[in-house]
Write a protein that holds these residues in place. Structure first.
Motif, PDB file in Angstrom:
ATOM      1  N   ARG B   3       0.805  -1.207   0.000  1.00 48.05           N
ATOM      2  CA  ARG B   3       0.000   0.000   0.000  1.00 48.05           C
ATOM      3  C   ARG B   3       0.853   1.279   0.000  1.00 48.05           C
ATOM      4  O   ARG B   3       0.519   2.279  -0.616  1.00 48.05           O
ATOM      5  CB  ARG B   3      -0.866  -0.013   1.251  1.00 48.05           C
ATOM      6  CG  ARG B   3      -1.935   1.027   1.235  1.00 48.05           C
ATOM      7  CD  ARG B   3      -2.461   1.198   2.622  1.00 48.05           C
ATOM      8  NE  ARG B   3      -3.852   0.791   2.715  1.00 48.05           N
ATOM      9  CZ  ARG B   3      -4.549   0.801   3.837  1.00 48.05           C
ATOM     10  NH1 ARG B   3      -3.964   1.151   4.949  1.00 48.05           N
ATOM     11  NH2 ARG B   3      -5.809   0.445   3.848  1.00 48.05           N
ATOM     12  N   GLU B   4       1.956   1.214   0.684  1.00 45.32           N
ATOM     13  CA  GLU B   4       2.761   2.419   0.817  1.00 45.32           C
ATOM     14  C   GLU B   4       3.185   2.939  -0.543  1.00 45.32           C
ATOM     15  O   GLU B   4       3.153   4.121  -0.835  1.00 45.32           O
ATOM     16  CB  GLU B   4       3.999   2.113   1.667  1.00 45.32           C
ATOM     17  CG  GLU B   4       4.612   3.372   2.254  1.00 45.32           C
ATOM     18  CD  GLU B   4       5.976   3.096   2.856  1.00 45.32           C
ATOM     19  OE1 GLU B   4       6.609   4.052   3.274  1.00 45.32           O
ATOM     20  OE2 GLU B   4       6.396   1.919   2.874  1.00 45.32           O
ATOM     21  N   ILE B   5       3.566   2.018  -1.395  1.00 44.28           N
ATOM     22  CA  ILE B   5       4.024   2.422  -2.729  1.00 44.28           C
ATOM     23  C   ILE B   5       2.844   2.896  -3.565  1.00 44.28           C
ATOM     24  O   ILE B   5       2.949   3.848  -4.328  1.00 44.28           O
ATOM     25  CB  ILE B   5       4.763   1.243  -3.401  1.00 44.28           C
ATOM     26  CG1 ILE B   5       5.986   0.911  -2.515  1.00 44.28           C
ATOM     27  CG2 ILE B   5       5.196   1.600  -4.799  1.00 44.28           C
ATOM     28  CD1 ILE B   5       6.789  -0.258  -2.988  1.00 44.28           C
ATOM     29  N   LEU B   6       1.696   2.266  -3.361  1.00 46.73           N
ATOM     30  CA  LEU B   6       0.499   2.593  -4.115  1.00 46.73           C
ATOM     31  C   LEU B   6       0.108   4.066  -3.937  1.00 46.73           C
ATOM     32  O   LEU B   6      -0.149   4.791  -4.900  1.00 46.73           O
ATOM     33  CB  LEU B   6      -0.645   1.684  -3.649  1.00 46.73           C
ATOM     34  CG  LEU B   6      -1.859   1.576  -4.559  1.00 46.73           C
ATOM     35  CD1 LEU B   6      -1.447   1.189  -5.979  1.00 46.73           C
ATOM     36  CD2 LEU B   6      -2.837   0.537  -4.011  1.00 46.73           C
ATOM     37  N   TYR B   7       0.098   4.508  -2.670  1.00 47.06           N
ATOM     38  CA  TYR B   7      -0.353   5.891  -2.451  1.00 47.06           C
ATOM     39  C   TYR B   7       0.653   6.883  -3.035  1.00 47.06           C
ATOM     40  O   TYR B   7       0.292   7.937  -3.541  1.00 47.06           O
ATOM     41  CB  TYR B   7      -0.665   6.154  -0.964  1.00 47.06           C
ATOM     42  CG  TYR B   7       0.489   6.584  -0.079  1.00 47.06           C
ATOM     43  CD1 TYR B   7       0.901   7.928  -0.047  1.00 47.06           C
ATOM     44  CD2 TYR B   7       1.140   5.690   0.754  1.00 47.06           C
ATOM     45  CE1 TYR B   7       1.939   8.340   0.769  1.00 47.06           C
ATOM     46  CE2 TYR B   7       2.173   6.083   1.573  1.00 47.06           C
ATOM     47  CZ  TYR B   7       2.574   7.413   1.586  1.00 47.06           C
ATOM     48  OH  TYR B   7       3.599   7.818   2.392  1.00 47.06           O
ATOM     49  N   LEU B   8       1.942   6.497  -2.979  1.00 46.85           N
ATOM     50  CA  LEU B   8       2.964   7.385  -3.554  1.00 46.85           C
ATOM     51  C   LEU B   8       2.798   7.489  -5.070  1.00 46.85           C
ATOM     52  O   LEU B   8       3.011   8.543  -5.671  1.00 46.85           O
ATOM     53  CB  LEU B   8       4.363   6.882  -3.200  1.00 46.85           C
ATOM     54  CG  LEU B   8       4.793   7.133  -1.749  1.00 46.85           C
ATOM     55  CD1 LEU B   8       6.151   6.477  -1.471  1.00 46.85           C
ATOM     56  CD2 LEU B   8       4.863   8.631  -1.461  1.00 46.85           C
ATOM     57  N   LYS B   9       2.409   6.334  -5.659  1.00 46.59           N
ATOM     58  CA  LYS B   9       2.214   6.296  -7.108  1.00 46.59           C
ATOM     59  C   LYS B   9       1.080   7.246  -7.518  1.00 46.59           C
ATOM     60  O   LYS B   9       1.221   8.053  -8.454  1.00 46.59           O
ATOM     61  CB  LYS B   9       1.860   4.852  -7.519  1.00 46.59           C
ATOM     62  CG  LYS B   9       1.849   4.620  -9.014  1.00 46.59           C
ATOM     63  CD  LYS B   9       1.519   3.167  -9.302  1.00 46.59           C
ATOM     64  CE  LYS B   9       0.900   3.039 -10.691  1.00 46.59           C
ATOM     65  NZ  LYS B   9       0.318   1.712 -10.904  1.00 46.59           N
ATOM     66  N   THR B  34     -14.120   9.611  -6.285  1.00 45.59           N
ATOM     67  CA  THR B  34     -13.876   9.494  -7.729  1.00 45.59           C
ATOM     68  C   THR B  34     -12.507   8.874  -7.999  1.00 45.59           C
ATOM     69  O   THR B  34     -12.377   7.906  -8.759  1.00 45.59           O
ATOM     70  CB  THR B  34     -13.936  10.893  -8.389  1.00 45.59           C
ATOM     71  OG1 THR B  34     -15.146  11.532  -7.983  1.00 45.59           O
ATOM     72  CG2 THR B  34     -13.886  10.779  -9.906  1.00 45.59           C
ATOM     73  N   ILE B  35     -11.498   9.428  -7.340  1.00 44.40           N
ATOM     74  CA  ILE B  35     -10.132   8.918  -7.566  1.00 44.40           C
ATOM     75  C   ILE B  35     -10.037   7.455  -7.135  1.00 44.40           C
ATOM     76  O   ILE B  35      -9.413   6.628  -7.795  1.00 44.40           O
ATOM     77  CB  ILE B  35      -9.109   9.790  -6.805  1.00 44.40           C
ATOM     78  CG1 ILE B  35      -9.127  11.211  -7.386  1.00 44.40           C
ATOM     79  CG2 ILE B  35      -7.697   9.192  -6.942  1.00 44.40           C
ATOM     80  CD1 ILE B  35      -8.171  12.166  -6.723  1.00 44.40           C
ATOM     81  N   GLN B  36     -10.720   7.165  -6.038  1.00 45.93           N
ATOM     82  CA  GLN B  36     -10.721   5.781  -5.538  1.00 45.93           C
ATOM     83  C   GLN B  36     -11.228   4.827  -6.619  1.00 45.93           C
ATOM     84  O   GLN B  36     -10.659   3.748  -6.848  1.00 45.93           O
ATOM     85  CB  GLN B  36     -11.623   5.710  -4.293  1.00 45.93           C
ATOM     86  CG  GLN B  36     -11.722   4.328  -3.691  1.00 45.93           C
ATOM     87  CD  GLN B  36     -13.127   4.040  -3.166  1.00 45.93           C
ATOM     88  OE1 GLN B  36     -13.970   4.930  -3.061  1.00 45.93           O
ATOM     89  NE2 GLN B  36     -13.380   2.779  -2.866  1.00 45.93           N
ATOM     90  N   ASN B  44      -8.563   5.098   2.002  1.00 41.81           N
ATOM     91  CA  ASN B  44      -7.395   5.483   2.788  1.00 41.81           C
ATOM     92  C   ASN B  44      -6.163   5.748   1.927  1.00 41.81           C
ATOM     93  O   ASN B  44      -5.367   6.628   2.218  1.00 41.81           O
ATOM     94  CB  ASN B  44      -7.071   4.410   3.827  1.00 41.81           C
ATOM     95  CG  ASN B  44      -7.808   4.688   5.129  1.00 41.81           C
ATOM     96  OD1 ASN B  44      -8.183   5.827   5.386  1.00 41.81           O
ATOM     97  ND2 ASN B  44      -8.011   3.646   5.914  1.00 41.81           N
ATOM     98  N   THR B  45      -6.018   4.938   0.890  1.00 44.08           N
ATOM     99  CA  THR B  45      -4.873   5.137   0.000  1.00 44.08           C
ATOM    100  C   THR B  45      -4.957   6.502  -0.670  1.00 44.08           C
ATOM    101  O   THR B  45      -3.966   7.240  -0.744  1.00 44.08           O
ATOM    102  CB  THR B  45      -4.840   4.021  -1.074  1.00 44.08           C
ATOM    103  OG1 THR B  45      -4.829   2.766  -0.400  1.00 44.08           O
ATOM    104  CG2 THR B  45      -3.618   4.130  -1.959  1.00 44.08           C
TER     105      THR B  45
END
Lengths: 472, 472
Positions: B3-9, B34-36, B44-45
């Motif tokens: 998840r950590e990398i996902l939110y940074l992406k 929308t973004i979700q 949360n991400t």
């Protein structure tokens, strides 16, 4: 002839007159001024002689009247014993016992002798309410803003004025307001001590003081305390090298009701000042005297700023308002800083209400009524206890305040008695709450600031009966 | 993919869109939902991605609206630096500086940026007054009696209800009322520490917290704190073996304005619980958010009762009322006992007034107005500072609360600047007040909860000028 011997001489003359029946039970003594003239001595010498006689329960004072040959002279009940100095390791305090007693305080159907406050029927609630409404109209920003940490200026001014009742010469600048007297003690303690320090206190002592001092990581020495004259100065001298501060309730202390004679106060102030040991003085009962005038606090004799004088209206007007104060002497700046760090400032509303109450003579007026009520209650209680309790019961002889200290037969454990009494819907404060040592287990504190009626007398009768049952 | 990398992406995708001009300055971002959906990730991400972007000042939230591409992205002013961890011997705090600043707080003709409270023009004083009169009519014994040490039941009930705004599941039984949030911290600290213990705090930190911890004989470790995301968890891990408690202002802390991301809060709660280190959380600014919803406190993630959550209405309603509270988790009984020893009970009147205010929706209504006022003030202040202050001024980007933290050219000593500004009737809080170490000497805290007008803008202009003069 040195003064000490002079006052004892006068005391002996009066004692002889009482013994011989020249002065009869209940008879009024000549005034202090009259005796002063007869023997050509100072007023203080006569006062000391009277204190000596009071301490022997030979005479007693009545509000706005004078001194009388005591009824309790012929009482079957003795004064409680003076405790011994114990310098052993401090033991665990009975916190569970305190919690247990506190938990019954809200039981409305109890006859509650355990409380440390005056019954609401004795409080001027309607007048205080009027004060709240009046003050609210004029309060800056309606009291939503911060006031200076030192406290409300009007309250400080009126406390300073009020100090003239005991020859104090405080100014508004000398006073810091607090959230009740206990909170004043707290600030005073954290101002003059560091964790690990040792504080000398009376014994028995109000458990709130005891627990607070402990909670600050301080060590405690409990000084032997005479039920009439307060702490033993000889024992204080012995422990001087060990202590960093003293905390005494000098006038009608709780639970013993003792009041230090003026000469003792002077000596203690001088002694502690000389040794640079701060004296925290809790004077919250000083205004509720049964005698002819308000006893002076130690603060009245403080020339070096070494006394931190604490007070409140929690015992006289409105416990729930949480209005108290401290005049910290030379420690003032540090005390203000401590208060600032602890809570920033105090809400102005109730401070203004109390200031207004004092300023317009309502406080003085209320106190006159309250003192009479309490004095009469004290007599009712003592009479009932003499009637219903075992003959070897010892009882304190307070000249002010509103608590009695009873020492029962050594076989009685008042912590056990408490559990039994609760079943009869009677509450009191067991003696063990008032010490860090394992003692006073046969003692109890009774609050007599409750409305005297048949139910109360019946409860005292029941309590006496329960004690007698325990003895069998 | 973790998840950590996902939110940074996701953050990088949006950042690219901003850089390329696809998303323009001031333009509203798509909603979190929308973004979700677009990227098929959790809410949360997305929230974490937004926080990442906020921390870079790329986007900012507006009350009741959503997220926008930040104006300050193109601002000339950078964020203040993150402090370094210092484990050296603690130095003397500048108490004289604090006293000096406090002494000018009552000067009515000052433009006072140093205060830590909301201007009275933003407070619902008339409505509160009505509440006082209403409550007074119904109060038992008119509030003259003691209430339970735990505090007024109506207030506790309403705080518990209010906790639902942040997913809290508190009950009235979980809460202890206090005399303001500072007093809540005090009880929390004396509940979970002993003198000689070490407490980790943010840096810079509100001087009241710093001084209080010191005054309790505790040692302090100041943790590096990011102006957007709060304390560095890496550094917290490093000092875990040395500390006995943490004390963090998790939402819009004072003075940095940082707000810990939810993920960080979870991690801190978990970490401290695992190591049995109590977390004292001061959440007194949480209700004054500029974004779309109230940030959760760490207490929301507390499963072991290890978080002592503190709050008050001093920053939102009435500082002078001194109404605050703590939900001490598993330390509740001890906290109540500490309060009992310290001040017995709290006056019921203002507690009832606040309870009534909350219960009838007036608190929520007031907060909506207050948040908007403060958000607009924040924009005014930042614009003026950008206009009048030197270009190398660094400025915080708070998403709530009402203070700005400025880092000036290293050559500026704000303690000296303060003395000059006072001559121009301008007050602010010099940076040195907010640390035990010799640092932040070129920083200052400005309170923007004062009524924005020409005089205030003129004062900021003067302040900017004085700084520029100092640099020459």
């Amino acid at each position: 002839m040195p003064r000490e011997i002079l006052y004892l001489k006068i005391a002996r003359i009066i004692e002889d007159q009482i013994s011989s029946g020249t002065l009869k039970t209940g008879e009024k003594l000549p005034s202090i001024r009259t005796i002063q003239k007869i023997y050509n001595v100072s007023i203080n010498t006569v006062k000391q002689a009277f204190l000596e006689l009071e301490s022997k329960s030979l005479i007693e004072s009545k509000p706005k009247s004078g001194f009388y040959v005591s009824h309790s002279f012929h009482s079957k009940l003795e004064l409680p014993s003076v405790s011994q100095l114990q310098l052993s390791q401090q033991e665990k305090t009975p916190e569970d016992l305190i919690s247990k007693v506190f938990n019954t305080l809200t039981h409305k159907d109890f006859t509650q002798f355990a409380l440390g406050v005056v019954d609401k029927s004795m409080l001027p609630i309607a007048k205080l309410n009027k004060g709240v409404v009046k003050v609210l109209r004029n309060l800056e920003d309606s009291g939503t803003g911060y006031e200076p940490a030192q406290g409300n200026i009007n309250l400080r001014r009126n406390i300073a004025k009020w100090s003239f009742t005991w020859d104090g010469h405080l100014t508004e600048d000398d006073i810091v307001t607090t959230s009740g007297a206990l909170n004043a003690l707290f600030y005073a303690l954290i101002t003059v001590t560091e964790p690990g320090d040792t504080v000398a206190i009376e014994s028995p002592v109000y458990f709130g003081i005891l627990q607070m001092i402990k909670s600050l990581g301080l060590h405690i020495i409990e000084l032997p305390t005479h039920p009439v004259t307060g702490i033993s100065i000889e024992d204080l001298k012995k422990v001087l090298p060990k202590i960093n501060a003293c905390c005494f309730v000098t006038n009608f202390n709780n639970p013993l009701g003792s009041c230090m004679p003026e000469e003792n106060k002077k000596e203690v102030v001088h002694l502690l000042s000389k040794h640079n040991i701060p004296l925290i003085e809790d004077d919250l009962y000083g205004d509720i005297f049964f005698g002819v005038s308000r006893p002076k606090p130690c603060k009245a004799f403080d020339e070096t700023g070494n006394v931190l004088w604490c007070g409140s209206v929690s015992k006289t007007l409105a416990p729930g308002y949480r209005v108290g104060w401290v005049a910290p002497g030379k420690f003032k700046e540090k005390t203000i800083r401590k208060k600032l760090l602890n809570t920033m400032s105090s809400p102005p509303l109730y401070q203004e209400v109390i200031a207004d109450f004092m300023e317009h003579g309502r406080y003085e007026h209320h106190l006159r009524t309250l003192r009479n009520t309490l004095y009469n209650n004290c007599l009712h209680f003592k009479k009932a206890i003499e009637k219903y309790f075992p003959e070897n019961t010892k009882i304190s002889n307070p000249q002010g305040g509103f608590v009695l200290w009873l020492e029962l037969d050594p076989k009685i454990d008042t912590a056990i008695l408490y559990d039994i009494a609760v079943q009869y819907k009677i509450g009191f404060a067991p003696g063990r709450m008032f010490t860090q040592h394992n003692r006073y287990n046969n003692c109890m504190r009774l609050n007599f600031a409750i409305k005297w009626d048949e139910k109360v007398e019946e409860s005292l009768k029941t309590l006496g009966l329960l004690i007698k049952q325990q003895l069998q």
